[in-house]
Write a protein that holds these residues in place. Sequence first.
Motif, PDB file in Angstrom:
ATOM      1  N   LYS A   1      32.514  47.001  37.570  1.00 16.34           N
ATOM      2  CA  LYS A   1      33.298  45.768  37.573  1.00 16.34           C
ATOM      3  C   LYS A   1      32.336  44.600  37.557  1.00 16.34           C
ATOM      4  O   LYS A   1      31.191  44.718  37.986  1.00 16.34           O
ATOM      5  CB  LYS A   1      34.136  45.654  38.854  1.00 16.34           C
ATOM      6  CG  LYS A   1      35.072  46.798  39.101  1.00 16.34           C
ATOM      7  CD  LYS A   1      35.932  46.480  40.324  1.00 16.34           C
ATOM      8  CE  LYS A   1      36.051  47.634  41.244  1.00 16.34           C
ATOM      9  NZ  LYS A   1      36.838  47.383  42.435  1.00 16.34           N
TER      10      LYS A   1
ATOM     11  N   CYS B   1      40.687  40.564  28.546  1.00 15.60           N
ATOM     12  CA  CYS B   1      41.059  41.004  27.207  1.00 15.60           C
ATOM     13  C   CYS B   1      40.047  42.013  26.662  1.00 15.60           C
ATOM     14  O   CYS B   1      40.411  43.012  26.064  1.00 15.60           O
ATOM     15  CB  CYS B   1      41.162  39.771  26.305  1.00 15.60           C
ATOM     16  SG  CYS B   1      41.772  40.156  24.689  1.00 15.60           S
TER      17      CYS B   1
ATOM     18  N   PHE C   1      37.759  43.892  28.482  1.00 14.00           N
ATOM     19  CA  PHE C   1      37.424  45.058  29.317  1.00 14.00           C
ATOM     20  C   PHE C   1      38.585  45.581  30.138  1.00 14.00           C
ATOM     21  O   PHE C   1      38.466  46.632  30.778  1.00 14.00           O
ATOM     22  CB  PHE C   1      36.266  44.704  30.265  1.00 14.00           C
ATOM     23  CG  PHE C   1      35.109  44.064  29.564  1.00 14.00           C
ATOM     24  CD1 PHE C   1      34.364  44.773  28.630  1.00 14.00           C
ATOM     25  CD2 PHE C   1      34.779  42.744  29.794  1.00 14.00           C
ATOM     26  CE1 PHE C   1      33.309  44.191  27.959  1.00 14.00           C
ATOM     27  CE2 PHE C   1      33.727  42.138  29.131  1.00 14.00           C
ATOM     28  CZ  PHE C   1      32.991  42.859  28.207  1.00 14.00           C
ATOM     29  N   GLY C   2      39.684  44.838  30.182  1.00 14.98           N
ATOM     30  CA  GLY C   2      40.802  45.226  31.039  1.00 14.98           C
ATOM     31  C   GLY C   2      40.693  44.554  32.399  1.00 14.98           C
ATOM     32  O   GLY C   2      39.596  44.309  32.895  1.00 14.98           O
TER      33      GLY C   2
ATOM     34  N   GLN D   1      41.162  45.680  35.276  1.00 14.54           N
ATOM     35  CA  GLN D   1      40.571  46.475  36.348  1.00 14.54           C
ATOM     36  C   GLN D   1      39.063  46.270  36.455  1.00 14.54           C
ATOM     37  O   GLN D   1      38.455  46.668  37.441  1.00 14.54           O
ATOM     38  CB  GLN D   1      40.909  47.969  36.182  1.00 14.54           C
ATOM     39  CG  GLN D   1      40.172  48.712  35.100  1.00 14.54           C
ATOM     40  CD  GLN D   1      40.614  48.346  33.688  1.00 14.54           C
ATOM     41  OE1 GLN D   1      41.685  47.775  33.494  1.00 14.54           O
ATOM     42  NE2 GLN D   1      39.792  48.646  32.699  1.00 14.54           N
ATOM     43  N   CYS D   2      38.447  45.652  35.451  1.00 11.75           N
ATOM     44  CA  CYS D   2      37.004  45.360  35.487  1.00 11.75           C
ATOM     45  C   CYS D   2      36.707  43.962  35.999  1.00 11.75           C
ATOM     46  O   CYS D   2      35.540  43.622  36.178  1.00 11.75           O
ATOM     47  CB  CYS D   2      36.410  45.451  34.087  1.00 11.75           C
ATOM     48  SG  CYS D   2      36.073  47.101  33.559  1.00 11.75           S
TER      49      CYS D   2
ATOM     50  N   GLY E   1      41.856  41.303  38.177  1.00  9.46           N
ATOM     51  CA  GLY E   1      42.434  42.547  38.682  1.00  9.46           C
ATOM     52  C   GLY E   1      42.169  42.801  40.145  1.00  9.46           C
ATOM     53  O   GLY E   1      42.664  43.784  40.710  1.00  9.46           O
ATOM     54  N   GLU E   2      41.375  41.957  40.766  1.00 14.97           N
ATOM     55  CA  GLU E   2      41.073  42.119  42.187  1.00 14.97           C
ATOM     56  C   GLU E   2      40.523  40.794  42.699  1.00 14.97           C
ATOM     57  O   GLU E   2      39.895  40.055  41.950  1.00 14.97           O
ATOM     58  CB  GLU E   2      40.033  43.235  42.389  1.00 14.97           C
ATOM     59  CG  GLU E   2      39.718  43.544  43.844  1.00 14.97           C
ATOM     60  CD  GLU E   2      39.084  44.923  43.999  1.00 14.97           C
ATOM     61  OE1 GLU E   2      39.827  45.891  44.227  1.00 14.97           O
ATOM     62  OE2 GLU E   2      37.847  45.030  43.875  1.00 14.97           O
TER      63      GLU E   2
ATOM     64  N   PRO F   1      49.720  40.212  43.398  1.00 14.37           N
ATOM     65  CA  PRO F   1      50.026  41.652  43.343  1.00 14.37           C
ATOM     66  C   PRO F   1      48.784  42.540  43.283  1.00 14.37           C
ATOM     67  O   PRO F   1      48.905  43.756  43.403  1.00 14.37           O
ATOM     68  CB  PRO F   1      50.823  41.783  42.037  1.00 14.37           C
ATOM     69  CG  PRO F   1      50.324  40.663  41.173  1.00 14.37           C
ATOM     70  CD  PRO F   1      49.981  39.541  42.113  1.00 14.37           C
ATOM     71  N   VAL F   2      47.613  41.961  43.085  1.00 11.09           N
ATOM     72  CA  VAL F   2      46.394  42.769  42.909  1.00 11.09           C
ATOM     73  C   VAL F   2      45.751  43.066  44.261  1.00 11.09           C
ATOM     74  O   VAL F   2      46.059  42.409  45.257  1.00 11.09           O
ATOM     75  CB  VAL F   2      45.379  42.044  41.977  1.00 11.09           C
ATOM     76  CG1 VAL F   2      46.025  41.704  40.636  1.00 11.09           C
ATOM     77  CG2 VAL F   2      44.810  40.795  42.642  1.00 11.09           C
ATOM     78  N   PRO F   3      44.835  44.055  44.308  1.00 14.63           N
ATOM     79  CA  PRO F   3      44.148  44.334  45.567  1.00 14.63           C
ATOM     80  C   PRO F   3      43.334  43.126  46.040  1.00 14.63           C
ATOM     81  O   PRO F   3      42.753  42.412  45.222  1.00 14.63           O
ATOM     82  CB  PRO F   3      43.218  45.499  45.217  1.00 14.63           C
ATOM     83  CG  PRO F   3      43.714  46.063  43.934  1.00 14.63           C
ATOM     84  CD  PRO F   3      44.427  44.974  43.223  1.00 14.63           C
TER      85      PRO F   3
ATOM     86  N   SER G   1      43.046  45.712  50.884  1.00 13.60           N
ATOM     87  CA  SER G   1      42.776  47.022  50.269  1.00 13.60           C
ATOM     88  C   SER G   1      41.388  47.526  50.627  1.00 13.60           C
ATOM     89  O   SER G   1      41.126  48.729  50.605  1.00 13.60           O
ATOM     90  CB  SER G   1      42.881  46.917  48.752  1.00 13.60           C
ATOM     91  OG  SER G   1      44.203  46.665  48.363  1.00 13.60           O
TER      92      SER G   1
END
Lengths: 255, 193
Positions: free
Chosen positions: A99, A118, A120-121, A123-124, A170-171, A199-201, A224
């Motif tokens: 990440k 866009c 890497f997604g 989550q990265c 994403g986090e 809504p993300v960790p 989290s």
Amino acid sequence: MPARRIIPCLDVRDGRVVKGIRFRDHRDAGDILEHALRYRDEGADELVFYDITASAEGRNVDYDWVRRVGRLIDIPFAVAGGIRNVEQAAACLEAGADKISINSPALERPELIGELACAFGSQCVVLGVDSFRDGDDYRVKQYTGSPDTTCDAGRGTTDWVREAVDRGAGEIVLNCMQQDGVRAGYDIEHTRIVVEAVPVPVIASGGAGAPEHFYDAFQWAGASGALAATIFHDRLVSIPELKEELARCGIEMRR
Amino acid sequence: MNLAIVDLGYGNVGSIGIAFERFGVAAKVTADRDLIAGADKVVLPGVGAAGHAMAQIEARGLAGTLRSLAQPLLGICLGMQLLFERSDEDDTLCLGLIPGRVRPLEPAAGRPVPHMGWSRLSVRDSRLGLSDGDYVYFAHGFASDPGPETAASVDYGREIPAVVRSANRLGAQFHPERSGEAGARFLRAFLDS
């Protein structure tokens, strides 16, 4: 919820691990690879490496140490520090990072979050936030690598994390600045407000000094993961004992 | 052993190659059709969004090659999702090697999305190198639905396939290269398959 994560944070400067009190007075704390391997062996769930000087001085992450860490360990790790575009982030991920965490560059140019998500997604893409309690309000600080450069980013914390998540983060790693390095416990109310805003960790950061602080971050703030540096570096708490204690209190831990 | 890791440009292929190096296997990271078709085993990694990844596969002319492989093929994370027929992410047509569709995870209180961290496996298939109760590392916001191909799963509000297996095709929604000792057992079993 997956097992709650115990995340040692290694502040890196000039290829060495350093630790400061309230973002000041950084002192040498040793070799990156030695720390990374020790934490992996002790059962850390993830590692975060912050190049603390990078954003403040406008430098880039030196990807060679990222590559060496990536070869050594088999748990996830994030790299933060001066990543300003998709190319730098790609080089960092290619070097083995799982990440990338961005902080000041996202405040300078929020579009960066969407560009990274866009490519890497989500989550990265981790958003690091240095947040400061100001009366009843929570404010974002920028360029916190050095006391001379730290300034108000002109944003409220909850507005900023919501915008960042809308853009693809994403986090969130929420560093509550007044707690950092003083071992008085995470700022639970501050963290809970952010957990409930997105809504993300959310990873709690700043203030860990004892096992009950981790319990509070998980049980009462809903974090989290919990990030800490001083207490692990100085061996005030051992990760296996911490996990055993938390599991005994009913917090799900990977062991 | 001749192991090919499919190179889609961007992506986290670095740590996957390193994981195999720990077993003394030097993987070749390549987008060459002949090298991929001729490999003993093929790994399809993936970081990013499904639309971008499928566009990279099409741009390299690799869709047909990947569909026609008879040797063991392992898709990791997004690479596993690409094995299915389609993904709701960018409304993408995928490789269609495993029936089903990939859908977004729905966040709920105490269940953030992306699903990020170490979750506990329920294992149905004894050939995976994994055991019931193993913790492995996930980082994803989309997931497939359980089906006859599901070989291991985790509970995240709904049952999420963690490993799928169909003929020569294997998919891991988790990251074996970042899942410590359990991940290493899974990769070892793939190499031995």
